[in-house]
Design a protein around this motif. Structure first.
Motif, PDB file in Angstrom:
ATOM      1  N   HIS A 211     -11.265  18.242 -24.859  1.00 10.83           N
ATOM      2  CA  HIS A 211     -11.663  19.743 -25.786  1.00 10.83           C
ATOM      3  C   HIS A 211     -10.688  19.371 -26.936  1.00 10.83           C
ATOM      4  O   HIS A 211     -10.527  20.606 -27.846  1.00 10.83           O
ATOM      5  CB  HIS A 211     -11.845  20.514 -25.193  1.00 10.83           C
ATOM      6  N   GLU A 213      -8.897  17.101 -29.850  1.00  6.06           N
ATOM      7  CA  GLU A 213      -9.671  17.846 -30.795  1.00  6.06           C
ATOM      8  C   GLU A 213     -10.138  19.047 -31.121  1.00  6.06           C
ATOM      9  O   GLU A 213      -9.981  19.174 -32.639  1.00  6.06           O
ATOM     10  CB  GLU A 213     -10.295  15.849 -31.011  1.00  6.06           C
ATOM     11  N   ALA A 214     -11.555  19.037 -30.512  1.00 10.60           N
ATOM     12  CA  ALA A 214     -12.000  20.121 -31.314  1.00 10.60           C
ATOM     13  C   ALA A 214     -11.231  21.667 -31.826  1.00 10.60           C
ATOM     14  O   ALA A 214     -11.559  22.543 -32.080  1.00 10.60           O
ATOM     15  CB  ALA A 214     -13.305  20.720 -30.384  1.00 10.60           C
ATOM     16  N   ARG A 217      -9.461  20.762 -34.410  1.00  9.70           N
ATOM     17  CA  ARG A 217     -10.189  20.952 -35.987  1.00  9.70           C
ATOM     18  C   ARG A 217     -10.597  22.131 -36.233  1.00  9.70           C
ATOM     19  O   ARG A 217     -10.130  22.560 -36.890  1.00  9.70           O
ATOM     20  CB  ARG A 217     -11.063  19.790 -35.154  1.00  9.70           C
ATOM     21  N   SER A 218     -10.205  23.346 -35.005  1.00 14.16           N
ATOM     22  CA  SER A 218     -11.209  24.577 -34.803  1.00 14.16           C
ATOM     23  C   SER A 218      -9.662  25.057 -36.094  1.00 14.16           C
ATOM     24  O   SER A 218     -10.313  25.489 -36.685  1.00 14.16           O
ATOM     25  CB  SER A 218     -11.253  25.766 -33.862  1.00 14.16           C
TER      26      SER A 218
END
Length: 774
Positions: A211, A213-214, A217-218
């Motif tokens: 989770h 990278e997500a 990115r967020s």
């Protein structure tokens, strides 16, 4: 203009970082150059001591060098606003001082002399005013800082009092991220000390790689769009525990960075509850789908089916997708039936919180079924009016109940029947009940017999044989066998009693044998009558045997001499004349008449005994009738009777019959008609087909038959005129033989007659395979 106004005016100008550094560097260069020139002038040109020169200009030189150094440090800290403000105020201070001192010098030059002490006073006044101004600013700054510190303290206290992590995140144009503030709960929530400088990097490392990278990115997307950030993500605490966190922040744009003020809370318990809820929901859905009962969630106010399980298809014939959202009236037998259902169920729901009822419902194929409804309210804040209805198809149960009630009524009727002896016993034979009809044959009460084995009751105890039989029959019936029996209780009771009955198993709803019903009828009189019938049958058989022997003897003892008499009379007829010839003719006619009677008696006997072989073949009924007419025409002409055949249509009436029997039927009927028809009258034979039957009608206009004689017209030896004075000759066997032959070929014969008007005989014969052949 006040000092605040001037400060505001100055602050309204914004210098870039390069311009601000250039201004500060320029001021330092000019001021430093002047001081270095003074040191050179005093020390080199005028020859003053170096120590006094340095003492005079050393501190100003150090301060001058500090001007660009301060600007450079402000630039390194990326505090562009502070650098611009410092450069503007330094330039304003330098310019103001030059104007103030230069103006004083210019005025003294105009006055003709330089007064250095006045310049000193001016500088002191300028320094005092500058000190006063700086003091006011410092006081205001301190007051503002104190207020900010108080506010920050309150905010920190508030942030630290919140259950989650309150943070202030910054993002700068050079893609550097960090935290200005992290509340003290960080260590309690995520296990990381609340140190703003290192917190962000350490926090990101704890986000699982799946989770991470997500998560990054967020953040990048929220910073790029300057939009609120929100996310749920897992987090691995230092202790190894997997947490679930929820973060949300609101962006605030500042001069040189974007600040996100937000909070992170621990939602692990909520996630666990959601997983448990999903698991419970899935378990509930699986449970509902596995039920054989239909489960309907209904909105009574809208009369709509909100949802249902798959069992609705088995019960109502509708796929669940077809019923969801449909009106509840679809599965009721009629709108009026639904209204009755609502009128009964709604008050019960309000008063008792539940309702159970049985109703008729309609399947998709139109079949009406019996159902049981268990209705309970669905407690929900969003939907307070919903109900859950569990529907069970009880059509088969109701059918069994009706069958059970019928059985109970039959049992009661049988038990109370005064002509039937009834006993109800357990599967092991223990007596439970016996009716009064059975008790009247023994000297015992029901109370004395109840609980005893049935075969040990007074009906059996005097005869070991019937005891063993009844015990065996009860054992068979206990294994679901239906046992019929006949039993003689005469020896056991000491008086005649013969019964015929059954032992039938009585099963419960599960199909297990619950009891045995033993019922019997008193057939003592019937048995006596049967024995009498057997004796009568044996007597009749003996009489039939004697009759057969007599007929056989008559066939031999009578026919042989009679044949000789007829033969000799035929020979004598050729040789005698006169009165002797007359007597011989009477002998010959009487012999032939007697032979005909004898043959008829023997034929009728064979027909009644079933000894006549009526083999069938395809025969034309019209041709048989025509042959009979031609054969009997001489007799008809002798009696002056008109004789003819009429056929309906050109088609031949054919069938599968015995040809000899047909000839005998036609000849007997036509012969009788000619015999009983006076001269001048007529006899007609008619033939036609009616579907699968052939019809032969012989009709005459003769003397007819009285109504009293018609019922016995086909009996053997019966004639309307009997005795020695009878008008017409004959044995009375012709019509009996016709009746036997017609019945032997599967047909029927009828007669219509009126005295003095004539008779009409109708023969109907099945055509058999000839119907298809034709």
């Amino acid at each position: 203009m006040s000092s605040d106004d001037r400060a505001t005016t100055i602050s309204s100008f914004r210098l870039s970082e390069r311009t601000a550094l250039s201004v500060l560097g320029g001021l330092a260069l000019v001021l430093g150059g002047v001081l270095v020139f003074d040191v050179y002038q005093d020390w080199v040109v005028e020859g003053n001591a170096l120590g006094s020169t340095l003492l005079e200009n050393g501190l100003p030189l150090l301060l001058t060098v500090g001007i660009p150094v301060v600007g450079w440090r402000l630039a390194r800290r990326r505090t562009a606003t502070h650098l611009s403000e410092a450069a503007k105020w330094a330039l304003a201070g330098c310019t103001g001082t030059l104007l103030f001192v230069g103006g004083g010098l210019a005025l003294q030059v105009m006055q003709g002399r330089l007064k250095f002490w006045v310049l000193l006073v001016h500088l002191v006044v300028l320094g005092t005013v500058a000190g006063l101004f700086v003091g006011v600013r410092v006081a205001r700054e301190r007051r503002t800082r104190t207020a900010l510190q108080d506010r920050e303290g309150r905010l920190r206290a508030l942030a630290n009092s919140l259950p989650g992590i309150v943070f202030q995140f910054y993002a700068r144009p050079d893609d550097t991220y960090g935290l200005h503030f992290v509340s003290e709960h960080a260590a309690d929530v995520v296990g990381i000390p609340a140190e703003a400088d290192a917190f962000f990097d350490r926090f990101v490392e704890r986000v699982p790689p799946s989770h991470r990278e997500a998560y990054r990115r967020s953040i990048r997307e929220a910073v790029a769009a300057a939009e609120p950030w929100e996310m749920e993500f897992p987090y691995d605490a230092p202790g190894g525990e997997r947490l679930w966190l929820y973060g949300r922040s609101i962006p605030e744009q500042r001069a040189d960075e974007t600040v996100f003020n937000g909070v992170v809370i621990d939602i692990t318990e909520r996630k666990q509850a959601e997983r448990e809820l999903r698991h419970t929901t899935q378990l509930l859905e699986k449970t509902l789908e596995s039920l054989n009962e239909a489960v309907l969630v209904v909105d009574p106010s809208a009369r709509k089916i909100v949802t249902c399980n798959a069992a609705v298809e088995q019960i109502f014939g509708y796929p669940k997708e077809e019923l969801i959202g449909a009106s509840t009236e679809r599965i009721h037998v009629s709108p009026a039936a639904y209204e009755r259902f609502a009128d009964l169920s709604e008050p019960a729901l309000d008063a008792q919180g539940g309702f159970v009822g049985e109703y008729q419902m309609r399947r998709k194929d139109g079949q009406v079924i019996e159902t049981e409804h268990v209705v309970t309210p669905l407690e929900s804040e969003e939907w307070p009016q919903g109900v859950v209805s569990v529907v069970r198809d009880i059509t088969e149960r109701k059918r069994r109940e009706r069958g059970l009630r019928r059985k109970e009524r039959r049992y009661q009727a049988v038990f109370e029947d005064p002509n039937i002896l009834v006993a109800l016993v357990d599967p092991d034979g223990t007596v439970r009940n016996i009716n009064q009809t059975a008790l009247q044959f023994v000297d015992a009460s029901l109370a004395a017999l109840r609980g005893r084995p049935f075969w040990e009751t007074p009906w059996f105890t005097g005869d070991a044989s019937i005891q063993r039989k009844m015990r065996r029959w009860i054992e068979w019936a206990a294994h679901e066998e239906y046992v019929g029996f006949e039993m003689d209780h005469t020896q056991a009771l000491g008086e005649p009693l013969e019964v015929s009955g059954v032992v039938r198993p009585v099963t419960d709803e599960e199909g297990e044998v619950a009891s045995l019903l033993i019922s019997a009828r008193d057939v003592t009189s019937q048995k006596e009558h049967e024995r009498a019938l057997v004796e009568a049958k044996e007597t009749a058989e003996e009489a039939a045997r004697l009759k057969s022997a007599m007929l056989a003897n008559m066939s031999h003892e009578v026919r042989t001499p009679l044949t000789a008499i007829i033969g000799f009379s035929d020979l004598l007829a050729e040789r005698l004349d006169g009165e002797a010839a007359h007597f011989n003719e009477r002998i010959r006619k009487s012999g032939r008449r007697l032979m005909k009677t004898l043959n008829s008696v023997l034929e009728l006997s064979r027909l009644e005994a079933g000894g006549q072989d009526l083999r069938v073949a395809t025969v034309c009924l019209g041709a048989v009738a025509q042959e009979a007419v031609e054969m009997l025409r001489p007799r008809a002409e002798e009696n002056e009777v008109a004789l003819r055949v009429e056929r309906a249509g050109a088609e031949e009436v054919e069938g599968r019959w015995n040809e000899g029997a047909l000839h005998r039927i036609a000849e007997n009927l036509l012969g009788n008609a000619i015999k009983f028809t006076p001269a001048g009258e007529q006899v007609v034979a008619r033939v036609w087909a009616e579907g699968a039957e052939a019809v032969l009608v012989v009709e005459d206009t003769g003397v007819g038959i009285s109504e009293a004689a018609l019922p016995k017209i086909f009996d053997a030896f019966k004639q309307e005129s009997e005795g020695l004075r009878r008008e017409y000759e004959g044995s009375g066997l012709g019509l009996s033989i016709v009746d036997q032959l017609v019945q032997g070929m599967g047909g029927a014969i009828e007669v219509e007659s009126e005295k003095g008007e004539g008779s009409r005989f109708v023969v109907r014969l099945p055509r058999g395979e000839a119907v298809q052949a034709s």
